[in-house]
Scaffold this active site. Structure first.
Site, PDB file in Angstrom:
ATOM      1  N   CYS A 348      67.646 -24.719 -34.908  1.00 17.81           N
ATOM      2  CA  CYS A 348      67.788 -25.051 -36.290  1.00 17.81           C
ATOM      3  C   CYS A 348      68.615 -26.143 -35.808  1.00 17.81           C
ATOM      4  CB  CYS A 348      67.806 -24.201 -36.960  1.00 17.81           C
ATOM      5  SG  CYS A 348      67.105 -22.942 -37.268  1.00 17.81           S
ATOM      6  N   ARG A 377      65.903 -13.064 -28.495  1.00 20.31           N
ATOM      7  CA  ARG A 377      65.651 -12.641 -29.432  1.00 20.31           C
ATOM      8  C   ARG A 377      65.877 -11.388 -28.789  1.00 20.31           C
ATOM      9  NH1 ARG A 377      62.701 -14.517 -35.189  1.00 20.31           N
ATOM     10  NH2 ARG A 377      64.225 -16.663 -35.066  1.00 20.31           N
ATOM     11  N   GLN A 395      58.763 -20.910 -30.494  1.00 18.45           N
ATOM     12  CA  GLN A 395      58.192 -21.866 -31.797  1.00 18.45           C
ATOM     13  C   GLN A 395      57.470 -23.290 -32.000  1.00 18.45           C
ATOM     14  OE1 GLN A 395      61.722 -21.155 -34.115  1.00 18.45           O
ATOM     15  NE2 GLN A 395      60.839 -19.718 -34.932  1.00 18.45           N
ATOM     16  N   ASP A 397      58.455 -25.400 -34.123  1.00 21.60           N
ATOM     17  CA  ASP A 397      59.406 -25.408 -35.422  1.00 21.60           C
ATOM     18  C   ASP A 397      59.294 -26.768 -35.208  1.00 21.60           C
ATOM     19  OD1 ASP A 397      61.421 -24.863 -36.376  1.00 21.60           O
ATOM     20  OD2 ASP A 397      62.922 -24.128 -35.143  1.00 21.60           O
ATOM     21  N   HIS A 399      61.680 -29.470 -38.307  1.00 19.59           N
ATOM     22  CA  HIS A 399      62.943 -29.523 -39.283  1.00 19.59           C
ATOM     23  C   HIS A 399      63.602 -30.782 -39.556  1.00 19.59           C
ATOM     24  CE1 HIS A 399      64.822 -26.161 -36.617  1.00 19.59           C
ATOM     25  NE2 HIS A 399      64.628 -25.657 -38.243  1.00 19.59           N
ATOM     26  N   LYS A 483      60.805 -20.461 -49.669  1.00 15.58           N
ATOM     27  CA  LYS A 483      59.830 -20.450 -49.156  1.00 15.58           C
ATOM     28  C   LYS A 483      58.304 -20.095 -48.896  1.00 15.58           C
ATOM     29  CE  LYS A 483      60.168 -15.688 -47.556  1.00 15.58           C
ATOM     30  NZ  LYS A 483      60.433 -14.714 -46.036  1.00 15.58           N
ATOM     31  N   HIS A 529      62.794 -25.763 -42.612  1.00 14.85           N
ATOM     32  CA  HIS A 529      62.162 -25.605 -41.768  1.00 14.85           C
ATOM     33  C   HIS A 529      60.534 -25.284 -42.154  1.00 14.85           C
ATOM     34  CE1 HIS A 529      66.653 -23.522 -40.501  1.00 14.85           C
ATOM     35  NE2 HIS A 529      66.142 -23.397 -41.967  1.00 14.85           N
TER      36      HIS A 529
HETATM   37 ZN   LIG Z   1      65.024 -23.757 -38.194  1.00 13.79          ZN
END
Ligand SMILES: [Zn+2]
Ligand SMILES: [Zn+2]
Length: 658
Positions: A348, A377, A395, A397, A399, A483, A529
């Site tokens: 992010c 992680r 990910q 991912d 945004h 979410k 996200h």
């Molecule tokens: Zn994010």
């Protein structure tokens, strides 16, 4: 003797003599239910059936008495908990001198129903489990009673010292009040420090099974000597146990770690580090298909594909709040020229960096930034699990930065995108959850009431617009926004959490994101996200288990195996393979000296969708004899015919080869 007022199920009230057991009370009310009861609840508190109702507890008030029955979660808890005790009793019987740790029931774990941690006089092995289970069955048949005693802490410590149970003594010293409850299984050497309740006697335990052994540490402390954990499960009926065992075998057959090895898809190499995935060429081929499909869809749907670094200065993680809230899950900082850097646990802040690299106007919005972003992680080794829980992962991912007017469309587009992706990969059943703020204010929710209402409405509207049923979960939202979570149901009915669409009121504030509105003034954009696969690794793990390794043609790492019946066809086979490869198919040949039956079996084991068997006749006629993985022989066709069929199946991402 005085009387106590009790209220029974169905609201009936009765008077019973003080000192009556709950078993007696239940029996007077409903003989059948009393017979089935495993334990009981008095004013909601779980107790043994031998629990006596006394006046002081009632204090003049009415006591509500209900049975804990099999077929309920509470009933299952009592059964599994009591079976764990039975396991300990059997171990003490077979291996005198065994030291007992703890033995809880597990209700959430799909793999096990209970365990007991012990230090046995010798290392237990899998070969011991049948004998232990047999002894448990013998004890169960003898119909021994679970007996509760309440004694002083000193007395309890003395009893457990006498029995040489140092770990139990530690527990009592640590957790015991002035008076503690201990449980005996009369007629066995077992005694435990426990709150209960338990079944009244062992013949209530009719369906249990021991499953496996693993290592464990007392209180999770690796400094202490290692213990052994014996896993088992238990159900109210043999039918339930049998059904569960069958499901477990099916899950084992589909285990992505096993199939990953058998099909040479991926590996995890201890010497390089746990939780780090090596994608082998065959797994890599699948990943490429996943990513290519996704990238094409991102282009089509107006996302900008970005690439960002894997590390960033520590200050960034202060700004983003990760240093405060997430530091335990991040790898430790590393330093260069006096500056500290940390590996990214999320993408992010990097996408925010791209947003902030220029002044944005309302005309630029929405801005949708997508990345196949690799994050790290610091998960503890005990929590790692194949591809499903890892330390390094990618990910899918994205945004989305937009204005309040745009949010509704953006969320609907996210939901459509998610459903398209999940359906393309063969999932048909979904469970959708909308996590909202709820009324609990202690969670420290950020953002104004109005923002929350708008965001929650946008999410609910998007689902409503598409006629998607969802469960609204109050109080489950993150502190920074509501979410949508999408869980898919796999081929054997298990649910996997994959897609998330998450609002964020936090990061736009922290990073002071702005756009210039039509009014020429600065405004905060909304930020969403979203990840559809979740992570590429996890999604791949779920896919392997969903398909049990037999991927649809478009995903299969090897799509076609071309197999000569004899050496005479080798050259023809290579020619066929070359022409199919040129058309873009992934093809393998097998020109080893094996018999054709063995070659077919081998391709079948590798779950290759199509096998082309080539002998003299096929050579002469320019044909191939086609076998399909699950349908077997589907007849001879010309090479062109086969190629066109295969390409059509790939192009349409067909889920079955018809
Ligand atoms: Zn994010
Ligand atoms: Zn217990």
């Amino acid at each position: 003797m005085s009387e106590i007022n009790v209220q029974l199920e169905g609201g009936r009230s009765a008077q019973v003599a003080a000192g009556a057991t709950v078993a007696e009370v239940l029996k007077a009310a409903d003989r059948d239910a009393a017979k089935q009861a495993l334990a009981a609840k008095v004013n909601g508190r779980e107790v043994d059936l031998t629990f006596r109702l006394d006046e002081s507890a009632a204090n003049g008030e009415t006591l509500r008495v209900e049975p804990v029955l099999p077929g309920t979660l509470e009933g299952l808890d009592v059964i599994r908990h009591s079976t764990a005790h039975l396991l300990a009793a059997a171990l003490l019987d077979l291996f005198p001198g065994t030291k007992l740790g703890v033995g809880p029931a597990l209700l959430e774990d799909p793999r096990y129903g209970f365990f007991y941690d012990v230090i046995a006089p010798r290392q237990l092995t899998d070969e011991d489990l049948p004998a232990v289970e047999k002894r448990m069955k013998e004890l169960a048949k003898r119909n021994l009673s679970y007996r509760r005693e309440e004694i002083s802490k000193e007395e309890a410590l003395r009893v457990f010292q006498e029995r040489e149970e140092p770990l139990k003594c530690e527990l009592i010293a640590d957790k015991g009040g002035e008076r503690v409850s201990v449980y005996y299984i009369d007629g066995s050497p077992f005694i435990d420090f426990c709150l209960g309740p338990h079944v009244p006697n062992t013949n209530k335990l009719k369906a249990f099974k021991l499953l496996s052994l693993s290592g464990a540490y007392w209180m999770g402390d690796a400094e202490r000597p290692q213990m052994q954990r014996v896993y088992g499960t238990a159900f109210a009926t043999q039918e339930e146990l049998d059904a569960w065992v069958k499901q477990r075998e099916e899950a084992e057959r589909r285990d992505h770690r096993r199939l990953g090895k058998e099909l040479d898809l991926f590996s995890i190499q201890e010497q390089y580090g746990q939780g780090l995935i090596f994608w082998h060429p065959k797994g890599g081929a699948i990943r490429r298909e996943m990513e290519d499909y996704l990238r094409a869809e991102l282009d089509r749907r107006g996302y900008g594909l970005v690439f960002t670094p894997h590390i960033a200065r520590r200050e960034l993680w202060h700004t983003s709040g990760h240093e405060e809230n997430y530091a335990d899950s991040m790898f430790a900082p590393t330093e260069i020229e006096g500056q500290e850097f940390r590996l990214k646990p999320m993408n992010c802040p990097f996408h925010i960096g791209i947003y902030k690299s220029a002044q944005r106007s309302y005309r630029d919005l929405p801005i949708r930034l997508a990345e196949l972003g690799t994050c790290y992680r610091a998960e503890l080794s005990g929590t790692l699990h194949g591809l499903l829980r890892v330390r390094g992962f990618t990910q899918d991912d994205a945004h989305i930065f937009c204005t309040p007017e745009q949010i509704r469309t953006e969320v609907i587009d996210c939901v459509d995108f998610a459903y398209d992706v999940l359906r393309t990969f063969g999932f048909e059943k979904f469970k959708v959850e909308l996590s909202v703020k709820g009324s609990d204010t202690s969670k420290g929710y950020l953002g104004s009431e109005e923002q929350w209402v708008n965001a929650e409405t946008a999410l609910a509207d998007a689902l409503g617009e598409r006629g998607i049923p969802f469960e609204r979960i109050e109080g489950e939202a993150a502190f920074y926004g509501p979410k949508i979570d999408v869980k898919v149901e796999d081929a054997i009915g298990r649910h996997w959490q994959l897609t998330t669409v998450q609002f964020d009121f936090n990061l736009p504030e922290r990073f002071e994101l702005e756009y210039i509105g039509e009014d020429n003034r600065a405004h905060r954009p909304l930020m969403v996200h979203r990840a559809l696969f979740g992570s590429v690794e996890r999604f791949f793990g779920v896919l392997i288990e969903h398909y049990a390794g037999a991927f649809p043609l478009w995903l299969a790492p090897v799509q076609v195996a071309v197999l000569p019946i004899t050496d005479r066809a080798n050259e023809y086979v290579e020619q066929v393979a070359r022409s199919l490869r040129e058309a873009g198919l992934r093809v393998e040949t097998n020109t080893r000296g094996d018999k054709i039956g063995a070659k077919i079996r081998n391709a079948q084991l590798q779950k290759i969708p199509f096998m082309l068997v080539c002998g003299d006749r096929e050579m002469e006629e320019g044909q191939v004899a086609v076998r399909e993985r699950s349908r077997g022989d589907i007849g001879a066709m010309s090479l062109e015919e086969f190629r066109e069929m295969a390409l059509r199946l790939v192009r349409t991402r067909a889920l079955v080869n018809e």
